[in-house]
Design a protein around this motif. Sequence first.
Motif, PDB file in Angstrom:
ATOM      1  N   LEU A   1     -12.233  65.415  51.727  1.00 35.22           N
ATOM      2  CA  LEU A   1     -13.342  65.622  52.651  1.00 35.22           C
ATOM      3  C   LEU A   1     -13.042  65.002  54.013  1.00 35.22           C
ATOM      4  O   LEU A   1     -12.545  63.869  54.088  1.00 35.22           O
ATOM      5  N   ARG A   2     -13.359  65.757  55.050  1.00 33.93           N
ATOM      6  CA  ARG A   2     -13.180  65.280  56.423  1.00 33.93           C
ATOM      7  C   ARG A   2     -14.536  64.884  57.004  1.00 33.93           C
ATOM      8  O   ARG A   2     -15.563  65.432  56.609  1.00 33.93           O
ATOM      9  N   PRO A   3     -14.557  63.962  57.980  1.00 32.10           N
ATOM     10  CA  PRO A   3     -15.825  63.530  58.590  1.00 32.10           C
ATOM     11  C   PRO A   3     -16.539  64.679  59.288  1.00 32.10           C
ATOM     12  O   PRO A   3     -15.921  65.662  59.710  1.00 32.10           O
ATOM     13  N   ILE A   4     -17.850  64.549  59.413  1.00 35.18           N
ATOM     14  CA  ILE A   4     -18.680  65.567  60.054  1.00 35.18           C
ATOM     15  C   ILE A   4     -19.518  64.928  61.163  1.00 35.18           C
ATOM     16  O   ILE A   4     -19.573  63.708  61.281  1.00 35.18           O
ATOM     17  N   LYS A   5     -20.167  65.772  61.971  1.00 31.49           N
ATOM     18  CA  LYS A   5     -21.033  65.304  63.053  1.00 31.49           C
ATOM     19  C   LYS A   5     -22.496  65.304  62.615  1.00 31.49           C
ATOM     20  O   LYS A   5     -22.876  65.997  61.679  1.00 31.49           O
ATOM     21  N   GLY A   6     -23.304  64.547  63.351  1.00 34.30           N
ATOM     22  CA  GLY A   6     -24.758  64.609  63.185  1.00 34.30           C
ATOM     23  C   GLY A   6     -25.292  64.028  61.898  1.00 34.30           C
ATOM     24  O   GLY A   6     -26.359  64.431  61.424  1.00 34.30           O
ATOM     25  N   VAL A   7     -24.593  63.055  61.328  1.00 30.15           N
ATOM     26  CA  VAL A   7     -24.980  62.507  60.019  1.00 30.15           C
ATOM     27  C   VAL A   7     -26.315  61.761  60.081  1.00 30.15           C
ATOM     28  O   VAL A   7     -27.158  61.910  59.184  1.00 30.15           O
ATOM     29  N   LEU A   8     -26.535  60.971  61.127  1.00 25.71           N
ATOM     30  CA  LEU A   8     -27.763  60.160  61.180  1.00 25.71           C
ATOM     31  C   LEU A   8     -29.032  61.008  61.218  1.00 25.71           C
ATOM     32  O   LEU A   8     -29.955  60.761  60.423  1.00 25.71           O
ATOM     33  N   PRO A   9     -29.162  62.015  62.093  1.00 28.90           N
ATOM     34  CA  PRO A   9     -30.378  62.840  62.035  1.00 28.90           C
ATOM     35  C   PRO A   9     -30.546  63.572  60.709  1.00 28.90           C
ATOM     36  O   PRO A   9     -31.672  63.777  60.252  1.00 28.90           O
ATOM     37  N   ILE A  10     -29.433  63.947  60.052  1.00 24.52           N
ATOM     38  CA  ILE A  10     -29.528  64.609  58.738  1.00 24.52           C
ATOM     39  C   ILE A  10     -30.071  63.639  57.699  1.00 24.52           C
ATOM     40  O   ILE A  10     -30.924  63.987  56.870  1.00 24.52           O
ATOM     41  N   ALA A  11     -29.589  62.389  57.738  1.00 26.95           N
ATOM     42  CA  ALA A  11     -30.076  61.379  56.788  1.00 26.95           C
ATOM     43  C   ALA A  11     -31.566  61.111  56.998  1.00 26.95           C
ATOM     44  O   ALA A  11     -32.331  60.958  56.032  1.00 26.95           O
ATOM     45  N   ILE A  12     -32.000  61.073  58.256  1.00 29.05           N
ATOM     46  CA  ILE A  12     -33.427  60.866  58.556  1.00 29.05           C
ATOM     47  C   ILE A  12     -34.255  62.022  58.013  1.00 29.05           C
ATOM     48  O   ILE A  12     -35.326  61.833  57.423  1.00 29.05           O
ATOM     49  N   GLU A  13     -33.748  63.247  58.164  1.00 29.90           N
ATOM     50  CA  GLU A  13     -34.454  64.424  57.648  1.00 29.90           C
ATOM     51  C   GLU A  13     -34.493  64.412  56.122  1.00 29.90           C
ATOM     52  O   GLU A  13     -35.507  64.790  55.517  1.00 29.90           O
ATOM     53  N   ALA A  14     -33.402  63.967  55.484  1.00 30.29           N
ATOM     54  CA  ALA A  14     -33.358  63.894  54.017  1.00 30.29           C
ATOM     55  C   ALA A  14     -34.422  62.947  53.486  1.00 30.29           C
ATOM     56  O   ALA A  14     -35.123  63.249  52.510  1.00 30.29           O
TER      57      ALA A  14
END
Length: 512
Positions: free
Chosen positions: A114-127
């Motif tokens: 797996l390679r790193p991705i962008k936008g992780v923090l807003p996705i975690a907040i939405e989760a």
Amino acid sequence: MVAKTFGSSVSGVDAKLITIEVNVGQGTNFYMVGLPDSAVKESQQRVESALKYFGFRMPRQKVVVNLAPADIRKEGSSYDLPIALGILKASEQVGFPELEEYIIMGELSLDGQLRPIKGVLPIAIEARKRGFKGFILPQANASEASIVNNLDVIGVDSLEEAIGFLEGEKDIAPTASDTRDIFYDSLEDYEFDFADVQGQENIKRAMEIAAAGGHNVVMVGPPGAGKTMIAKRLPSILPPLTLQEALETTKIHSVAGRLGRDAALIAQRPYRSPHHTISDVALVGGGGNPQPGEISLSHHGVLFLDELPEFKRTVLEVMRQPLEERRVTISRAKITVDYPANFMLIASMNPCPCGYYNHPEKECVCGPGVVQRYLNKVSGPLLDRIDIHVEVTPVKFEEMTATRKAENSKSIRERVVVGRERQMKRFEGENNIYCNAMMPSHMVKDVCHINEAGKVLLKTAMEKLGLSARAYDRILKVSRTIADLAESEDIKVEHLAEAIQYRSLDREAWAG
């Protein structure tokens, strides 16, 4: 059989839930629907290779992958992992009893890593907002997502680890971090300090006033006078970020993919210094897939524009609206994105093309009218939004070699914080006004009272120095900040006098 997994797309600095539905049935061919871009469509080859690498098979049947809602364009390669897991469940190669309890994102390499991705923090907040049990993502992004509490952040290095975890065969402890500890431990980690700056006491004073009131600054002086050195140290005297400001700043850098591997919360105010060849899109944000620009990456921090007249006129003019509204709106045919842009603009420039106009020792070699034409490259409306203009003179040899230690950033910051606290109390209850620089014109009259002596001084200054009308409000705002630093309720004559000094470029006789 139909299987569902959940992912997310990022729009602006917020995330939206995406449902990945996979149906494996009679027929042939692989179909990807739901407005996928090229990077999403190409996931078929990455997923097939990764599945084979770990001993699974790509179904030789009709496979339909639907990314819902179908009217939102899906972009990027981070849907690889949820698509692969959905195919495995839909083809009944694995069970995954808890698959729908997690948001899953990650880009697969051909060997299943797996390679790193962008936008992780807003996705975690939405989760967390949506009530998901956890978030499965690349291990390199786990620290960033762990900022969000009450969410199991499961960092995995490969497709095999994700399968093992969801099957219950592999125990992976959620990545945990104490957000407050990370934040407060990093607050004082400044790379640069004002203790390194010898001399230039008047410029340091101007920067202290700018930091206290949130004022924009332009420095005019010859090469080597210390303009860049001082600008780099401005974040170290700004009030420390609040936890909420740190989260907002981290979200923007996360969306832009600027956090780096194993990064967590940004605890220092950002400092951005783009080159003068930058395009207007790179500065304000945009592009086919809208991304934040330098002014949004400077949110809650400092944007430093060195050699201001060398920037293209169009680049400078697009900053005028963000400087007023403190946000950027990027409109496209099918999407409108808002990025916050509450930053301090610090600019520096030479007084003329050769750099030595008004130099105490070196002679300017520019011809008649050249100096004024050079300064006219920066428009009046942009200068109108810059409160403090200061002339920087070269540091004398005696000051450079002095053994006396200059005042450090911590001492200056303590005074700045006191001034900001007075302003926070003054503007309590006002919407989106936190410091003197944010005051609208109608509020200036109510907040910045001056006595008769002050009015006489201001009138005399405007007449004698040829100050423009637009300087009036700016002088009052800066004098209010100077009074706050002096812990004075009233704006005194000496506060006004100091503020008047900081309008060099408004003088009609300046530069001939």
